[in-house]
Scaffold this active site. Sequence first.
Site, mmCIF file in Angstrom:
data_model
loop_
_atom_site.group_PDB
_atom_site.id
_atom_site.type_symbol
_atom_site.label_atom_id
_atom_site.label_comp_id
_atom_site.label_asym_id
_atom_site.label_seq_id
_atom_site.Cartn_x
_atom_site.Cartn_y
_atom_site.Cartn_z
ATOM 1 N N PRO A 16 0.717 -1.172 -0.044
ATOM 2 C CA PRO A 16 -0.096 0.072 0.050
ATOM 3 C C PRO A 16 0.856 1.325 0.021
ATOM 4 O O PRO A 16 1.760 1.263 0.630
ATOM 5 C CB PRO A 16 -0.838 0.092 1.420
ATOM 6 C CG PRO A 16 -0.167 -1.207 2.081
ATOM 7 C CD PRO A 16 0.748 -1.826 1.327
ATOM 8 N N ASP A 17 0.185 2.274 -0.709
ATOM 9 C CA ASP A 17 1.021 3.561 -0.624
ATOM 10 C C ASP A 17 0.535 4.314 0.526
ATOM 11 O O ASP A 17 -0.107 3.786 1.345
ATOM 12 C CB ASP A 17 1.003 4.412 -1.898
ATOM 13 C CG ASP A 17 -0.447 4.665 -2.421
ATOM 14 O OD1 ASP A 17 -1.220 4.507 -1.376
ATOM 15 O OD2 ASP A 17 -0.865 5.232 -3.402
ATOM 16 N N PHE A 18 0.826 5.527 0.502
ATOM 17 C CA PHE A 18 0.273 6.529 1.594
ATOM 18 C C PHE A 18 -1.099 7.074 1.598
ATOM 19 O O PHE A 18 -1.996 7.246 2.402
ATOM 20 C CB PHE A 18 1.288 7.779 2.012
ATOM 21 C CG PHE A 18 2.422 7.315 2.917
ATOM 22 C CD1 PHE A 18 2.725 5.996 3.464
ATOM 23 C CD2 PHE A 18 3.289 8.534 3.231
ATOM 24 C CE1 PHE A 18 3.609 5.619 4.259
ATOM 25 C CE2 PHE A 18 4.458 8.117 3.870
ATOM 26 C CZ PHE A 18 4.424 6.833 4.466
ATOM 27 N N ARG A 19 -1.317 7.650 0.215
ATOM 28 C CA ARG A 19 -2.190 8.617 -0.006
ATOM 29 C C ARG A 19 -3.398 8.096 -0.911
ATOM 30 O O ARG A 19 -4.412 8.727 -1.197
ATOM 31 C CB ARG A 19 -1.820 9.785 -0.592
ATOM 32 C CG ARG A 19 -0.961 10.572 0.426
ATOM 33 C CD ARG A 19 -0.613 12.023 0.027
ATOM 34 N NE ARG A 19 0.276 12.790 1.100
ATOM 35 C CZ ARG A 19 1.652 12.211 1.444
ATOM 36 N NH1 ARG A 19 2.446 11.387 0.554
ATOM 37 N NH2 ARG A 19 2.255 12.915 2.311
ATOM 38 N N ASN A 26 10.918 4.950 -2.519
ATOM 39 C CA ASN A 26 10.399 3.757 -1.885
ATOM 40 C C ASN A 26 11.504 3.109 -0.934
ATOM 41 O O ASN A 26 12.851 3.268 -1.286
ATOM 42 C CB ASN A 26 10.077 2.679 -3.062
ATOM 43 C CG ASN A 26 8.855 3.193 -3.595
ATOM 44 O OD1 ASN A 26 8.208 4.113 -3.147
ATOM 45 N ND2 ASN A 26 8.376 2.647 -4.549
ATOM 46 N N ASP A 77 11.513 -0.511 -0.448
ATOM 47 C CA ASP A 77 11.043 -1.661 -0.424
ATOM 48 C C ASP A 77 12.014 -2.709 -1.275
ATOM 49 O O ASP A 77 11.913 -3.849 -1.278
ATOM 50 C CB ASP A 77 9.680 -1.803 -0.933
ATOM 51 C CG ASP A 77 9.533 -1.381 -2.469
ATOM 52 O OD1 ASP A 77 10.641 -1.159 -3.043
ATOM 53 O OD2 ASP A 77 8.229 -0.766 -2.749
ATOM 54 N N HIS A 135 15.147 7.619 0.462
ATOM 55 C CA HIS A 135 14.850 7.203 1.949
ATOM 56 C C HIS A 135 15.312 6.095 2.448
ATOM 57 O O HIS A 135 14.750 5.766 3.317
ATOM 58 C CB HIS A 135 13.234 7.329 1.708
ATOM 59 C CG HIS A 135 12.510 8.786 1.426
ATOM 60 N ND1 HIS A 135 11.411 9.191 1.101
ATOM 61 C CD2 HIS A 135 13.277 10.013 1.615
ATOM 62 C CE1 HIS A 135 11.072 10.192 0.787
ATOM 63 N NE2 HIS A 135 12.216 10.987 1.109
HETATM 64 P P1 CNA Z 1 2.181 8.721 -1.734
HETATM 65 O O1 CNA Z 1 1.898 10.142 -1.251
HETATM 66 O O2 CNA Z 1 1.333 7.570 -1.317
HETATM 67 O O3 CNA Z 1 1.613 8.632 -3.519
HETATM 68 C C1 CNA Z 1 1.523 7.575 -4.261
HETATM 69 C C2 CNA Z 1 0.929 8.183 -5.476
HETATM 70 O O4 CNA Z 1 0.891 7.264 -6.408
HETATM 71 C C3 CNA Z 1 -0.470 8.606 -5.344
HETATM 72 O O5 CNA Z 1 -0.666 9.804 -5.881
HETATM 73 C C4 CNA Z 1 -1.205 7.538 -6.018
HETATM 74 O O6 CNA Z 1 -2.463 8.005 -6.853
HETATM 75 C C5 CNA Z 1 -0.315 6.978 -6.834
HETATM 76 N N1 CNA Z 1 -0.522 5.412 -7.302
HETATM 77 C C6 CNA Z 1 -0.760 4.640 -6.665
HETATM 78 N N2 CNA Z 1 -0.777 3.347 -7.289
HETATM 79 C C7 CNA Z 1 -0.706 3.622 -8.423
HETATM 80 C C8 CNA Z 1 -0.231 2.810 -9.619
HETATM 81 N N3 CNA Z 1 -0.531 1.555 -9.697
HETATM 82 N N4 CNA Z 1 0.072 3.695 -11.120
HETATM 83 C C9 CNA Z 1 0.271 4.957 -10.911
HETATM 84 N N5 CNA Z 1 -0.046 6.016 -9.948
HETATM 85 C C10 CNA Z 1 -0.218 5.077 -8.738
HETATM 86 O O7 CNA Z 1 3.846 8.220 -1.943
HETATM 87 P P2 CNA Z 1 4.910 9.124 -2.315
HETATM 88 O O8 CNA Z 1 6.116 8.044 -2.818
HETATM 89 O O9 CNA Z 1 4.624 10.264 -3.149
HETATM 90 O O10 CNA Z 1 5.298 9.650 -1.018
HETATM 91 C C11 CNA Z 1 6.444 9.695 -0.510
HETATM 92 C C12 CNA Z 1 6.571 8.423 0.712
HETATM 93 C C13 CNA Z 1 5.809 7.419 0.813
HETATM 94 C C14 CNA Z 1 7.909 8.123 0.829
HETATM 95 O O11 CNA Z 1 8.823 8.572 1.767
HETATM 96 C C15 CNA Z 1 8.137 6.579 0.852
HETATM 97 O O12 CNA Z 1 9.075 6.000 1.476
HETATM 98 C C16 CNA Z 1 6.745 6.421 1.337
HETATM 99 N N6 CNA Z 1 6.363 4.864 1.126
HETATM 100 C C17 CNA Z 1 6.982 3.766 0.492
HETATM 101 C C18 CNA Z 1 6.399 2.606 0.158
HETATM 102 C C19 CNA Z 1 7.401 1.540 -0.496
HETATM 103 O O13 CNA Z 1 8.698 1.564 -0.331
HETATM 104 N N7 CNA Z 1 7.025 0.838 -1.325
HETATM 105 C C20 CNA Z 1 5.087 2.303 0.609
HETATM 106 C C21 CNA Z 1 4.333 3.463 1.275
HETATM 107 C C22 CNA Z 1 4.791 4.621 1.545
#
Ligand code: CNA
Length: 239
Positions: free
Chosen positions: A34-37, A105, A107, A122
């Site tokens: 899962p992402d954050f937003r 990311n 991960d 990060h």
């Molecule tokens: P965010 O703020 O959660 O934004 C993610 C964005 O990706 C959103 O605008 C979504 O609309 C978009 N999105 C989601 N799925 C898809 C997809 N399949 N295709 C295209 N767009 C998509 O995350 P950011 O990375 O902008 O924020 C930064 C933080 C979140 C960083 O510090 C990360 O370390 C942190 N984070 C990382 C992970 C990971 O490592 N996988 C997971 C969750 C949070």
Amino acid sequence: MSSAEVEKLKKWIDESDNIVFFGGAGVSTESGIPDFRSVDGLYNQKWKYPPETILSHSFFEANPEEYYRFHREKLIVDGVQPNRAHIRLAELEQEGKLKAVITQNIDGLHQAAGSKNVLELHGSLLRAYCSKCGKTADPDVMNKGTGVPRCDCGGVIRPDIVLYEEPLDDDITRKAVHYIRNADILIIGGTSLNVYPAAGLINYYRGNKLVLINLSETPYDRYADLIIHEKIGEVFASV
Ligand code: CNA
């Protein structure tokens, strides 16, 4: 997937040997992290504190037990595999077309897909060290164990990630600026571009092929030369 935008991206990629990718959590949602937003992102799941509070330096210092509960329950997703975005980016590097992946990311999935030049702004959940003596630690004690992992010296073991309130690594930031500044095409994907200073790095781009691939709108949409509001894995499977 085929659309005028994706065709244009494909043509640009075909013609370039100096592509740089800048990504975020949205790159890994199709792998099941899962992402954050997003609506099902960590912000919208039930937890006592928002992720940015738990993932802060002061919270980690004051509440390591609570931090590690969140870490193991929310940050660690078992059995995740790179998706088509990670895989295609690794191929483009191998083909000599992509110079660097710059990621927010933590991960490790870009490296799992075979990418070599990955700048982790990060840090990574696959590395750990003692917050007291600095000794490297086995990430398994952090990611798979229970309770607060401790070093032989008694210090708390912590992930090698940049927590909120902590600065980015100078060397990695400098390299990221170098690649972005010199890129022919900058592809930005799967990031809300809300987290600074990382998001601000894209202001160093000087070219005229700024591509944004994101499901939702971002504050940078109006600066993009090409916008694709589609799933990034599906887009990369088509270029
Ligand atoms: P965010 O703020 O959660 O934004 C993610 C964005 O990706 C959103 O605008 C979504 O609309 C978009 N999105 C989601 N799925 C898809 C997809 N399949 N295709 C295209 N767009 C998509 O995350 P950011 O990375 O902008 O924020 C930064 C933080 C979140 C960083 O510090 C990360 O370390 C942190 N984070 C990382 C992970 C990971 O490592 N996988 C997971 C969750 C949070």
